[in-house]
Design a protein around this motif. Structure first.
Motif, PDB file in Angstrom:
ATOM      1  N   ARG A  67       0.826  -1.209   0.000  1.00  0.00           N
ATOM      2  CA  ARG A  67       0.000   0.000   0.000  1.00  0.00           C
ATOM      3  C   ARG A  67       0.858   1.255   0.000  1.00  0.00           C
ATOM      4  NH1 ARG A  67      -4.046  -0.376   4.819  1.00  0.00           N
ATOM      5  NH2 ARG A  67      -4.613   1.678   3.937  1.00  0.00           N
ATOM      6  N   ILE A  68       2.011   1.186   0.702  1.00  0.00           N
ATOM      7  CA  ILE A  68       2.914   2.333   0.725  1.00  0.00           C
ATOM      8  C   ILE A  68       3.475   2.587  -0.680  1.00  0.00           C
ATOM      9  CG2 ILE A  68       5.139   3.144   1.610  1.00  0.00           C
ATOM     10  CD1 ILE A  68       4.436   1.669   4.220  1.00  0.00           C
ATOM     11  N   VAL A  69       3.930   1.516  -1.361  1.00  0.00           N
ATOM     12  CA  VAL A  69       4.472   1.662  -2.723  1.00  0.00           C
ATOM     13  C   VAL A  69       3.398   2.195  -3.669  1.00  0.00           C
ATOM     14  CG1 VAL A  69       5.459   0.394  -4.690  1.00  0.00           C
ATOM     15  CG2 VAL A  69       6.222  -0.107  -2.355  1.00  0.00           C
ATOM     16  N   GLU A  70       2.161   1.675  -3.475  1.00  0.00           N
ATOM     17  CA  GLU A  70       1.043   2.137  -4.304  1.00  0.00           C
ATOM     18  C   GLU A  70       0.797   3.629  -4.133  1.00  0.00           C
ATOM     19  OE1 GLU A  70      -3.763   1.319  -4.868  1.00  0.00           O
ATOM     20  OE2 GLU A  70      -2.577   0.153  -3.433  1.00  0.00           O
ATOM     21  N   GLU A  71       0.833   4.125  -2.879  1.00  0.00           N
ATOM     22  CA  GLU A  71       0.605   5.554  -2.636  1.00  0.00           C
ATOM     23  C   GLU A  71       1.752   6.394  -3.162  1.00  0.00           C
ATOM     24  OE1 GLU A  71      -0.333   6.320   1.416  1.00  0.00           O
ATOM     25  OE2 GLU A  71      -2.315   5.391   1.318  1.00  0.00           O
ATOM     26  N   LEU A  72       2.995   5.877  -3.078  1.00  0.00           N
ATOM     27  CA  LEU A  72       4.125   6.615  -3.639  1.00  0.00           C
ATOM     28  C   LEU A  72       3.977   6.761  -5.151  1.00  0.00           C
ATOM     29  CD1 LEU A  72       7.170   5.146  -1.617  1.00  0.00           C
ATOM     30  CD2 LEU A  72       6.250   7.477  -1.486  1.00  0.00           C
TER      31      LEU A  72
END
Length: 472
Positions: free
Chosen positions: A388-393
């Motif tokens: 989810r963090i990579v997706e938001e980045l």
């Protein structure tokens, strides 16, 4: 016969010339007077604890005292009493160490006050008190007998502000006292011829009329006459006064007051009015007791100053000891209360421990497994956080910004994301910070540092970003 014991704070004493003694104490119905046939009989009552008094009040006869009148510039009795020591050298040729003195108010006008000063030689007082001290009585209040009698008339007769003439008739003598506004003015005492009732009553009537004419100021209102003592004489005097003394300018209002009730110490039969020499002593003792209980006329006390200082020191010492004892008692009670509270807590804990002892091992095992389950749940709940963090980045990072380093550090209740990257210019970095404000995980992204690198004619801005993520 059951012995009656009397315990009291104050007791007053009236001593007759024939050594008959009347003692008054406070009772539920008022003053209770007991006649003792002699001082020795009183000593027996004190030694056997039949009478136990903390403080004694006695009187001295007017014949032993020197009475002087002084007028001082004072507004209250306390101020006037403080001036008396400076006036004593002009009143008597004795040093202050040889005498005792007291004072009472005669009258007051504006800022001037007239006082009646009673002066008594110390040696005469010691001689007068010697029989009483021999039986263990050390008085705390010593007052002129005329003032005690006047106080009794004030209480029983409920005197008005008008002038009042008080007459106390006893077997063989009578006394006449004058008062204005309740203040003692003076007194006369004369003998009564035995067996000549009518002549004696007429003589007393003439003296009353004479005293009325001798009042310090002319009075147009009625002058009160209060009679007490031998009932035969008081009745005859009243009849004579009502027929001859009610003329202007100062008519007389005559009243007969009830005598104090007196009981014998042994036997216990009541004494009748006019029996023996007891009426005067009972009046003195009753009036004196009221003065002691009510702290009336405090500046009339003839007690020597050395005894006053001794009693003050004794009282102060008692108060200090009492205060210390009460303080220790309070500390002890607090300590006992805390001990009792701790004991109750320990008792409750033992009861609870005895109830959980059978399931203690099971409870420990269950709690350990419960903690393990929570840890596994926490790990499983965070499995998709990196994605989810990579997706938001990817979603919120502008095209003018590139990320070339990403670090993920997991903590107990969250994680710390550290990233490094570069941008075309510094404004692109701030656009990056604003863009991630709409993200769910990276909305607290912060860029603590930036750096500009020169590459030929161009320059590149690098940055380090950090974000703390808290799990719900």
């Amino acid at each position: 016969m059951k012995k009656v014991r009397t315990r009291t704070e104050w007791a007053s004493l009236g001593l007759a010339q024939d050594n008959t003694v009347v003692v008054c104490t406070k009772s539920n119905g008022g003053a209770s007077c007991t006649r003792f046939e002699s001082i020795d009989q009183l000593k027996q009552a004190i030694d056997s604890k039949r009478i136990a008094a903390k403080k004694w009040a006695v009187t001295v006869p007017r014949s032993l005292c020197i009475l002087k009148t002084v007028t001082l510039p004072a507004s209250d009795p306390a101020e006037a009493a403080n001036m008396i020591p400076f006036e004593l050298p002009s009143l008597v040729p004795l040093s202050i160490d040889e005498i005792v003195y007291g004072c009472s108010v005669l009258n007051k006008q504006d800022n001037m006050m007239s006082l009646l000063v009673c002066i008594l030689k110390l040696s005469t007082l010691d001689e007068h008190l010697a029989p009483l001290r021999a039986v263990g009585i050390e008085p705390r209040r010593i007052t002129l007998d005329s003032l005690a009698i006047q106080n009794w008339f004030n209480n029983v007769g409920q005197l008005a502000p008008a002038p009042v003439i008080s007459v106390l008739v006893d077997s063989g003598h009578y006394g006449i006292q004058m008062s204005v506004n309740g203040h003692f003015q003076g007194a006369n005492e004369m003998t009564v011829p035995v067996g000549e009732l009518e002549n004696s009553a007429r003589e007393i009537m003439q003296e009353i009329l004479h005293q009325r004419d001798q009042l310090p100021e002319p009075h147009t209102q009625a002058v009160g006459v209060l009679l007490a003592g031998n009932e035969k004489y008081t009745s005859e005097i009243k009849n004579l006064l009502e027929s001859a003394g009610t003329v202007a300018p100062s008519p007389l209002e005559v009243s007969i007051l009830p005598n104090p009730n007196i009981t014998r110490f042994a036997p216990t039969e009541d004494l009748k009015s006019g029996d023996g020499q007891s009426i005067t002593e009972a009046v003195v003792a009753t009036g004196l007791l009221d003065m002691a209980l009510g702290s009336k006329l405090p500046y009339t006390n003839l007690l020597p100053q050395k005894y006053v200082r001794q009693y003050q020191k004794r009282t102060a010492l008692f108060n200090h000891v009492l205060t210390a004892s009460l303080s220790l008692a309070v500390i002890l009670l607090i300590w006992l209360y805390l001990c009792a509270l701790n004991w109750r807590i320990e008792k409750t804990c033992r009861i609870i421990q005895s109830k959980i002892a059978p399931i203690r091992d099971i409870a420990v095992s269950v709690d350990s497994k419960h903690q393990r389950v929570k840890a596994i749940q926490r790990q499983l709940s965070n499995r998709g956080q990196i994605a989810r963090i990579v997706e938001e980045l990817y979603k919120y990072t502008p095209k003018s910004v590139s990320i070339n380093n990403l670090a993920f550090i997991s903590e107990q209740n969250g994680a710390v994301i550290t990233s490094k990257g570069q941008a075309e210019d510094l404004s692109a970095i701030f656009q990056y910070m604003e863009a991630v404000r709409d993200a769910k995980l990276l909305n607290k992204l912060d860029i603590p540092s930036t750096n500009q690198i020169k590459r030929g004619a161009k320059s590149i801005d690098t940055f380090t970003a950090k974000c703390n993520i808290q799990y719900e």
